[in-house]
Enzyme design. Sequence first.
Site, PDB file in Angstrom:
ATOM      1  N   ASP A 110       0.869  -1.162   0.000  1.00 27.22           N
ATOM      2  CA  ASP A 110       0.000   0.000   0.000  1.00 27.22           C
ATOM      3  C   ASP A 110       0.917   1.226   0.000  1.00 27.22           C
ATOM      4  O   ASP A 110       2.117   1.116   0.293  1.00 27.22           O
ATOM      5  CB  ASP A 110      -0.883  -0.022   1.250  1.00 27.22           C
ATOM      6  CG  ASP A 110      -1.780   1.196   1.370  1.00 27.22           C
ATOM      7  OD1 ASP A 110      -2.291   1.664   0.342  1.00 27.22           O
ATOM      8  OD2 ASP A 110      -1.933   1.692   2.503  1.00 27.22           O
ATOM      9  N   ASP A 112      -0.197   5.012   1.114  1.00 26.97           N
ATOM     10  CA  ASP A 112      -0.449   5.970   2.187  1.00 26.97           C
ATOM     11  C   ASP A 112      -0.377   5.299   3.547  1.00 26.97           C
ATOM     12  O   ASP A 112      -1.078   4.318   3.823  1.00 26.97           O
ATOM     13  CB  ASP A 112      -1.819   6.627   2.004  1.00 26.97           C
ATOM     14  CG  ASP A 112      -1.888   7.437   0.720  1.00 26.97           C
ATOM     15  OD1 ASP A 112      -0.965   8.236   0.477  1.00 26.97           O
ATOM     16  OD2 ASP A 112      -2.842   7.244  -0.054  1.00 26.97           O
TER      17      ASP A 112
END
Length: 586
Positions: A110, A112
């Site tokens: 991922d 963020d």
Amino acid sequence: MRISKKPVSFCLSLFSPTVSSRIPLHSGTRKAIRAAVSGASQLQASHPMDESHRTFVGEKSPNVLHMASSDGGHKPFIWSSSGGHNIDIAKHIFCNRSLNMKNIVSVGFDMDYTLAQYKPETFESLAYKGTIKNLVYNLGYPHELLDWSFDWKYMVRGLVLDKRRGNILKMDRHKYVKVAYHGFRELSKEEKVGTYGNTLLRDSFDEPDYALIDTLFSLAEAYLFAQLVDFQDRNPGKVSEHVDYAHMYKDVRAAVDLCHRDGTLKQTVAKDPEQYINKDTSIVPMLKMLRDSGRSTFLVTNSLWDYTNIVMNFLCESCTMKSSNRMNCDWLQYFDVVITGSAKPGFFHEDNHANLFEVEPKSGMLLNTDNGSPMPQVGSASPRLSLKGLNKMCRVFQGGSVGHLHKLLSIESSSQVLYVGDHIYGDILRSKKVLGWRTMLVVPELEREVELLWKLRDTRKELRLLRNQRDFIEEKIHRVKWSLKFEDVNVDEKHKMSIALDELESQREQVRSAHQQAQRECHQKFHKVWGQLMKTGYQNSRFAHQVERFACLYTSQVSNLSLYSPHKYYRPSEDFMPHEFDIIPI
């Protein structure tokens, strides 16, 4: 040495601590502990506890190598050049389920709060201010809110918001409420029990009446909700009389969503990433090491391409990004596939029929694909980004589903994928439970927590001793009371037993008071309000329970992967039942 039941309990005897200094309790508390332990120990000369009830921490700390941090000021530390040094305790990767990296063919990330670690003091404050403005100017809340400020250290992950009552709760793994606040006012034990304990049916603490604070993005909205609850209580009528606590939370969520939809939040970050994102110089070496080991790497993020490109440029460039090179796509050389606008967690459902578009990186233009296969435009071929010096070509997409990703990476079995994320539900639960991917959860708060656990090892031993002293004295009291009530004893014996009972009850009160005070002070060392992230008292917290259930591995930073061999076999600690621990030598 035998070790504890679960790695979430942080069995520190396995690790190399960074510090060994002792954090003292308040002097008065320590005196009370000594007095209580000394007094109670007179009752139990034949009841030794020092061996069978030791804590889980080791007594000695071997030399450790302090890793280069993520501040960009030091050369990053990589496993392949470590020379066998021990790893800083704060950088350990903890294991819940065995994971042999030799079986992993693809590692995904991922972006963020995983690759990109945001600075809470700037980023969360930015989100908070934007939410306030939306509440005032778009939803009609009083202008007084504009003067409010945000304490970014107050809220923690793992809390539950009771939207209907305006309460904020911390629960243990069994969903018993241990700490509760109404706004910023702590609920008494009687209020807690009366609200959440005296029911015939157990509350599930799920939507729609409750909201889970399970991501760092949610801390600002939780703090604002608490402020609004206090404001409503102190100023009846200032907010519309038709707006109750649940409605206020709904408005906060709407205001937060508007911050993300109108683009102001990400536009501000994009102008000066260094102000809002921590620089981690170990990310690129980590990605290189994984690719050199023969694995493919991929990125799946809910952010769209324009913002993803800016953030990844900042993370992968050796110096602060300037406006002239924001559209530089060199960072793509570290990935095989990048999927933006993924709409997780829906992305992880294989029956998701979302269209997959290819992104032309230089222009950001979206191109139709046939399940990932290029679809040439009329009169021309589908454009591609050619990365200089590389035989392989990273492809960038928007949307789609996990089925598309498996096809693009030629994944034959879902257990061949390791996915690293920060969101227990959006990243970890879905990918683990639905797909069977192997998972690693990034918990930045863990770094400080494990260091404190080591520093407080002596205090935790004293707490365990006091707890056992309380149990022993209470057992004595129960025996005396039983004898007085049911056994045939003469008057003199009853008198002696009554005197002994008074002394025992005095001892119990002394130990209880010292134990509670020591617990409170230890609790506040971790966080002044919510205490230890992974514990509530002696139980694992609800958050720790989720970590244990759904994360194969967990660690404080994604770049900690660079400190371990890419072929490492991660193994959990031995698993003991509670009844076994009391008889296992430590």
